[in-house]
Design a protein around this motif. Structure first.
Motif, mmCIF file in Angstrom:
data_model
loop_
_atom_site.group_PDB
_atom_site.id
_atom_site.type_symbol
_atom_site.label_atom_id
_atom_site.label_comp_id
_atom_site.label_asym_id
_atom_site.label_seq_id
_atom_site.Cartn_x
_atom_site.Cartn_y
_atom_site.Cartn_z
ATOM 1 N N ASP A 1 0.850 -1.192 0.000
ATOM 2 C CA ASP A 1 0.000 0.000 0.000
ATOM 3 C C ASP A 1 0.885 1.241 0.000
ATOM 4 O OD1 ASP A 1 -2.430 1.350 -0.064
ATOM 5 O OD2 ASP A 1 -2.508 1.552 2.107
ATOM 6 N N HIS B 1 0.671 5.582 0.455
ATOM 7 C CA HIS B 1 -0.074 6.815 0.738
ATOM 8 C C HIS B 1 0.868 8.012 0.698
ATOM 9 C CE1 HIS B 1 -4.196 5.584 1.848
ATOM 10 N NE2 HIS B 1 -3.615 4.422 2.092
ATOM 11 N N HIS C 1 -3.360 -1.197 6.290
ATOM 12 C CA HIS C 1 -4.035 -1.542 5.035
ATOM 13 C C HIS C 1 -3.328 -2.712 4.354
ATOM 14 C CE1 HIS C 1 -5.896 2.764 4.554
ATOM 15 N NE2 HIS C 1 -6.298 2.136 5.647
HETATM 16 MG MG MG Z 1 -4.418 2.385 1.839
#
Ligand code: MG
Length: 159
Positions: A8, A10, A42
């Protein structure tokens, strides 16, 4: 046994809290996203979904759903753990890694592991959280964002 993995990413932005592994880390920027944008949580949640062949995190927790706006991602992880347990599995072990230039993760890793052991219904000895820097290279190295990866092994419950 079933294995799952996920990555993931971000963006780091001003005016946001930096939350990783369910720990609020003092820093001048935080992660941008619909939920609290805890990329590490996540990645772990999506790795569990992957092990169960249940698709990606966005399918179950769409960023259009107001229910998850600003949500504590440990709650998303809790929901995924519930889905795993319903299907008769428990955590064998989790290995995870966060790439972030600053700040230092080491002081916060024990609290992250404790959060995960609690939420994943497993022992601390089965939860690994690691961190590394981008050495000034790429989006991580420039401090533009973070990348988190996780691998999980699930074990089927014995009758
Ligand atoms: Mg995420």
């Amino acid at each position: 046994m079933r294995i799952g993995q996920s990555t993931d990413i971000h963006r780091l932005a001003e005016g946001r809290k930096l939350i990783l592994g369910g720990v609020e880390i003092p820093f001048e920027k935080g992660l941008l996203g619909h939920s609290d944008a805890d990329a590490l949580s996540h990645a772990i949640a999506e790795a569990i979904l992957g092990a169960l062949a249940l698709g990606d995190l966005g399918h179950w927790f769409p960023d259009t759903d107001p229910k998850w706006e600003g949500a504590d991602s440990l709650m998303i992880l809790e929901e995924v753990v519930r889905m795993m347990e319903e299907r008769g599995y428990h955590i064998g072990n989790v290995d995870s890694l966060v790439l972030i230039e600053r700040p230092k993760m080491a002081p916060h890793i024990p609290a992250m592991r404790e959060n995960y052991a609690r939420v994943l219904h497993t022992d601390l000895s089965r939860v690994s959280v690691k961190a590394t820097r981008g050495e000034g290279m790429g989006f991580v190295g420039r401090g533009e964002g973070v990348l988190a990866q996780a691998v999980v092994l699930l074990e089927e419950n014995r009758e």
